[in-house]
Design a protein around this motif. Sequence first.
Motif, PDB file in Angstrom:
ATOM      1  N   ASP A  17       0.792  -1.167   0.159  1.00 16.50           N
ATOM      2  CA  ASP A  17       0.035  -0.086   0.145  1.00 16.50           C
ATOM      3  C   ASP A  17       0.816   1.144  -0.162  1.00 16.50           C
ATOM      4  OD1 ASP A  17       0.886   0.147   2.867  1.00 16.50           O
ATOM      5  OD2 ASP A  17      -1.018   0.827   3.364  1.00 16.50           O
ATOM      6  N   LEU A  21      -2.574   3.595   2.681  1.00 16.44           N
ATOM      7  CA  LEU A  21      -4.177   3.399   3.227  1.00 16.44           C
ATOM      8  C   LEU A  21      -4.130   3.441   4.764  1.00 16.44           C
ATOM      9  CD1 LEU A  21      -4.602  -0.123   1.562  1.00 16.44           C
ATOM     10  CD2 LEU A  21      -5.582   2.085   0.911  1.00 16.44           C
ATOM     11  N   GLU A  25      -8.498   0.620   6.509  1.00 19.11           N
ATOM     12  CA  GLU A  25      -8.447   0.074   5.074  1.00 19.11           C
ATOM     13  C   GLU A  25      -7.535  -0.833   4.843  1.00 19.11           C
ATOM     14  OE1 GLU A  25      -9.188   4.581   2.956  1.00 19.11           O
ATOM     15  OE2 GLU A  25      -7.390   3.893   3.590  1.00 19.11           O
ATOM     16  N   VAL A  47      -1.279  -0.479  -4.239  1.00 20.22           N
ATOM     17  CA  VAL A  47      -1.775   0.718  -4.055  1.00 20.22           C
ATOM     18  C   VAL A  47      -0.787   1.930  -4.220  1.00 20.22           C
ATOM     19  CG1 VAL A  47      -3.122   2.542  -2.523  1.00 20.22           C
ATOM     20  CG2 VAL A  47      -3.476   0.068  -2.326  1.00 20.22           C
ATOM     21  N   GLN A  50      -2.205   9.025  -6.502  1.00 19.03           N
ATOM     22  CA  GLN A  50      -3.085   9.280  -7.486  1.00 19.03           C
ATOM     23  C   GLN A  50      -2.226   9.715  -8.788  1.00 19.03           C
ATOM     24  OE1 GLN A  50      -6.028  11.871  -6.189  1.00 19.03           O
ATOM     25  NE2 GLN A  50      -7.253  10.183  -5.273  1.00 19.03           N
ATOM     26  N   TYR A  76      -3.950  -0.019  -8.229  1.00 22.80           N
ATOM     27  CA  TYR A  76      -5.000   1.129  -7.821  1.00 22.80           C
ATOM     28  C   TYR A  76      -4.279   2.264  -7.598  1.00 22.80           C
ATOM     29  CZ  TYR A  76      -8.789   3.426  -5.314  1.00 22.80           C
ATOM     30  OH  TYR A  76      -9.604   4.461  -5.026  1.00 22.80           O
ATOM     31  N   ASN A  77      -4.707   3.379  -8.040  1.00 22.02           N
ATOM     32  CA  ASN A  77      -4.158   4.789  -7.840  1.00 22.02           C
ATOM     33  C   ASN A  77      -4.962   5.853  -7.426  1.00 22.02           C
ATOM     34  OD1 ASN A  77      -5.763   5.491  -9.878  1.00 22.02           O
ATOM     35  ND2 ASN A  77      -3.940   6.135 -11.138  1.00 22.02           N
ATOM     36  N   GLY A  78      -6.113   5.237  -6.726  1.00 21.08           N
ATOM     37  CA  GLY A  78      -7.090   6.220  -6.031  1.00 21.08           C
ATOM     38  C   GLY A  78      -8.150   6.866  -7.068  1.00 21.08           C
ATOM     39  N   ARG A  79      -7.944   6.789  -8.473  1.00 21.42           N
ATOM     40  CA  ARG A  79      -8.688   7.089  -9.377  1.00 21.42           C
ATOM     41  C   ARG A  79      -9.225   6.024 -10.051  1.00 21.42           C
ATOM     42  NH1 ARG A  79      -5.611   9.952 -13.000  1.00 21.42           N
ATOM     43  NH2 ARG A  79      -3.692   9.089 -12.217  1.00 21.42           N
TER      44      ARG A  79
END
Length: 105
Positions: A17, A21, A25, A47, A50, A76-79
Motif C-alpha cells: 500500500d 491506506l 483500510e 496501491v 493518484q 489502484y491509484n485512487g482514481r
Amino acid sequence: MNTAAILRALQTSQLADNGLLTTNEKIQVQQTLAALAQRGWQAYVVVLPQSEELTTWHKLWPLMQLPESNALLLLYNGRRWEARGWALATLHSAILRRQQERQTC
C-alpha cells in the motif's frame, strides 16, 4: 517508490500500500485477500499515489510470474484500477466476441 521495493513487499504480503491506506483500510483489504485465499484464489493489491499512471506499473505482472488462471494482481491509484489474472483476458475476449456477434445479428 520503485519496482524492486514493491516486489519485495509483495514477497511477504499480498498488499503493497506504499503507506497510503489507513489502518482500517489496510485491515479490510487484508481480510478480503485472506477470504479469497481460503477459496483458492490468490490475489495481490498494489496501491499507488493518484499521480502515478497505472500503465507504468504493468511491468509488475510479468515480473511476479503469477499463473493467470488462479492469481490476480490489482493496481489502484485512487482514481482507477486495473487488474490482470484470474483468466480475465479470456473472459474479456469472450465478452467482446459476444458483443460482436450481437452486432452482426
